[in-house]
Design a protein around this motif. Structure first.
Motif, PDB file in Angstrom:
ATOM      1  N   ILE A 212     -21.386 -13.944  18.760  1.00 48.06           N
ATOM      2  CA  ILE A 212     -20.125 -13.524  18.145  1.00 48.06           C
ATOM      3  C   ILE A 212     -20.197 -12.063  17.735  1.00 48.06           C
ATOM      4  N   ARG A 213     -21.302 -11.677  17.115  1.00 50.43           N
ATOM      5  CA  ARG A 213     -21.428 -10.272  16.707  1.00 50.43           C
ATOM      6  C   ARG A 213     -21.401  -9.340  17.922  1.00 50.43           C
ATOM      7  N   ALA A 214     -22.069  -9.748  18.988  1.00 52.50           N
ATOM      8  CA  ALA A 214     -22.071  -8.930  20.200  1.00 52.50           C
ATOM      9  C   ALA A 214     -20.666  -8.838  20.791  1.00 52.50           C
ATOM     10  N   SER A 215     -19.905  -9.927  20.705  1.00 55.22           N
ATOM     11  CA  SER A 215     -18.549  -9.936  21.224  1.00 55.22           C
ATOM     12  C   SER A 215     -17.648  -9.013  20.405  1.00 55.22           C
ATOM     13  N   VAL A 216     -17.816  -9.010  19.094  1.00 57.59           N
ATOM     14  CA  VAL A 216     -17.051  -8.112  18.228  1.00 57.59           C
ATOM     15  C   VAL A 216     -17.364  -6.660  18.578  1.00 57.59           C
ATOM     16  N   ARG A 217     -18.637  -6.346  18.724  1.00 59.39           N
ATOM     17  CA  ARG A 217     -19.034  -4.970  19.020  1.00 59.39           C
ATOM     18  C   ARG A 217     -18.516  -4.529  20.386  1.00 59.39           C
ATOM     19  N   HIS A 218     -18.548  -5.438  21.350  1.00 60.15           N
ATOM     20  CA  HIS A 218     -18.031  -5.119  22.685  1.00 60.15           C
ATOM     21  C   HIS A 218     -16.528  -4.836  22.609  1.00 60.15           C
ATOM     22  N   ALA A 219     -15.809  -5.638  21.834  1.00 60.79           N
ATOM     23  CA  ALA A 219     -14.361  -5.451  21.698  1.00 60.79           C
ATOM     24  C   ALA A 219     -14.041  -4.093  21.096  1.00 60.79           C
ATOM     25  N   TRP A 220     -14.800  -3.701  20.090  1.00 59.79           N
ATOM     26  CA  TRP A 220     -14.582  -2.390  19.476  1.00 59.79           C
ATOM     27  C   TRP A 220     -14.925  -1.253  20.442  1.00 59.79           C
ATOM     28  N   ALA A 221     -16.008  -1.435  21.192  1.00 62.18           N
ATOM     29  CA  ALA A 221     -16.464  -0.375  22.090  1.00 62.18           C
ATOM     30  C   ALA A 221     -15.532  -0.188  23.284  1.00 62.18           C
ATOM     31  N   ASP A 222     -14.906  -1.280  23.735  1.00 60.55           N
ATOM     32  CA  ASP A 222     -14.051  -1.219  24.919  1.00 60.55           C
ATOM     33  C   ASP A 222     -12.805  -2.068  24.696  1.00 60.55           C
ATOM     34  N   PRO A 223     -11.905  -1.630  23.838  1.00 59.04           N
ATOM     35  CA  PRO A 223     -10.714  -2.440  23.519  1.00 59.04           C
ATOM     36  C   PRO A 223      -9.811  -2.676  24.715  1.00 59.04           C
ATOM     37  N   ALA A 224      -9.845  -1.800  25.705  1.00 60.39           N
ATOM     38  CA  ALA A 224      -8.986  -1.975  26.876  1.00 60.39           C
ATOM     39  C   ALA A 224      -9.392  -3.203  27.687  1.00 60.39           C
ATOM     40  N   ALA A 225     -10.662  -3.593  27.594  1.00 66.30           N
ATOM     41  CA  ALA A 225     -11.151  -4.714  28.410  1.00 66.30           C
ATOM     42  C   ALA A 225     -10.434  -6.014  28.071  1.00 66.30           C
ATOM     43  N   SER A 226     -10.054  -6.187  26.829  1.00 64.08           N
ATOM     44  CA  SER A 226      -9.432  -7.445  26.395  1.00 64.08           C
ATOM     45  C   SER A 226      -7.918  -7.375  26.318  1.00 64.08           C
ATOM     46  N   ARG A 227      -7.332  -6.214  26.566  1.00 66.50           N
ATOM     47  CA  ARG A 227      -5.915  -6.032  26.268  1.00 66.50           C
ATOM     48  C   ARG A 227      -5.022  -7.004  27.034  1.00 66.50           C
ATOM     49  N   GLU A 228      -5.230  -7.154  28.328  1.00 68.89           N
ATOM     50  CA  GLU A 228      -4.397  -8.063  29.121  1.00 68.89           C
ATOM     51  C   GLU A 228      -4.520  -9.492  28.604  1.00 68.89           C
ATOM     52  N   HIS A 229      -5.740  -9.898  28.290  1.00 72.95           N
ATOM     53  CA  HIS A 229      -5.992 -11.239  27.766  1.00 72.95           C
ATOM     54  C   HIS A 229      -5.299 -11.435  26.416  1.00 72.95           C
ATOM     55  N   VAL A 230      -5.411 -10.451  25.536  1.00 70.18           N
ATOM     56  CA  VAL A 230      -4.796 -10.545  24.218  1.00 70.18           C
ATOM     57  C   VAL A 230      -3.281 -10.688  24.334  1.00 70.18           C
ATOM     58  N   LEU A 231      -2.660  -9.841  25.133  1.00 71.02           N
ATOM     59  CA  LEU A 231      -1.203  -9.870  25.253  1.00 71.02           C
ATOM     60  C   LEU A 231      -0.709 -11.130  25.951  1.00 71.02           C
ATOM     61  N   ALA A 232      -1.512 -11.694  26.857  1.00 73.54           N
ATOM     62  CA  ALA A 232      -1.127 -12.923  27.551  1.00 73.54           C
ATOM     63  C   ALA A 232      -1.012 -14.101  26.590  1.00 73.54           C
TER      64      ALA A 232
END
Length: 288
Positions: A212-232
């Motif tokens: 979970i901590r690694a996932s949080v850090r990845h999200a902060w480091a590369d917010p664009a990676a999750s954007r499509e998933h988040v908006l979907a």
């Protein structure tokens, strides 16, 4: 050590932007060596109920439900929602209650009777609503503001992105329960917790915590990676609102509750237990 030979863990959380943002990297295979998971999306009232019935390995629940699930589930020190300036709101329509006292005997819609929002509401109403409110009606989160707007309930208790959108329903804020909590205690507001089945054992709990901590850090480091998933999964939410939602609810406490986070949770559950609203749990022990 890789855990890929182990059966997948079940992980249940809401489709809200903060959760989909936080868990994207882990659940999409972007973190090699982390425990495999299967994901289910559910409203907070559903996840709280599942935890109370012991259904699922990992769940995002309300902090308010911890006293009922504590024997079977451990609180993880990351992945949840706790912060300042992000508390639940009590909303009314024009012509509705203009003060807390005017909610006496009225009908209020809430997202879950086990939610932290409702626990804060009960603490607040116990001080400021003489004789208490009337009927409490549990509605899915997305139905609360329309119900207030249409006059089907007198007030609504809302969370998350409603902070940014309630004006579009013609509603007004009667109370900010976050301000109530912070001004009366000095603590940040405990909202949503990540719990894990204790029977997973210390080694797997530690692996989940690090994932979970690694996932949080990845999200902060590369917010664009999750954007499509988040908006979907954002239920047609405006992208700017989704961004504001993430910015408010994903913070330093998401990566690590730390002493301030645990103190806030102990204060909430301790005050609620003293008021007879929840069973006493004692002080919480971090999983690290």
């Amino acid at each position: 050590m890789s855990t890929t030979a182990e059966p997948p863990l079940s992980l249940t959380y809401s489709p809200c932007p903060n959760d989909t943002f936080v868990f994207h990297a882990w659940t999409h295979g972007l973190l090699p060596g982390t425990p495999p998971v299967t994901v289910d999306y559910a409203d907070i009232d559903i996840t709280n109920g599942r935890a109370e019935r012991g259904e699922g390995d990992l769940l995002k629940v309300s902090y308010a439900v911890l006293p009922w699930v504590w024997e079977e589930y451990a609180l993880l020190p990351c992945g949840g929602a706790l912060g300042r300036g992000c508390g639940p709101l009590v909303l009314t329509a024009d012509g509705g209650a203009a003060s807390p006292a005017e909610l006496a005997g009225r009908t209020v819609a809430v997202p879950s009777e086990r939610s932290t929002a409702y626990l804060l509401f009960r603490l607040w109403a116990g001080e400021l609503v003489p004789g208490g409110v009337g009927e409490v009606r549990v509605l899915p989160f997305a139905e609360i503001m329309p119900a207030v707007r249409d006059g089907r309930v007198d007030a609504g208790l809302v969370i998350h992105e409603a902070r940014f959108t309630y004006q579009t329903y013609g509603l007004r804020q009667l109370a900010d329960l976050g301000e109530y909590w912070e001004s009366s205690t000095g603590h940040p507001i405990p909202l949503g917790a990540i719990v894990a089945r204790r029977s997973l054992g210390e080694e797997r709990l530690a692996a989940v915590t690090e994932a979970i901590r690694a996932s949080v850090r990845h999200a902060w480091a590369d917010p664009a990676a999750s954007r499509e998933h988040v908006l979907a999964h954002a239920q047609e939410m405006d992208p700017a609102v989704a961004d504001a939602h993430i910015g408010l609810y994903v913070n330093e406490f998401t990566e690590d509750l730390g002493p301030a986070g645990y103190a806030a949770i102990d204060a909430l559950l301790g005050r609620a237990a003293t008021a007879g609203l929840v069973p006493a749990t004692g002080r919480l022990t971090p999983v690290s």
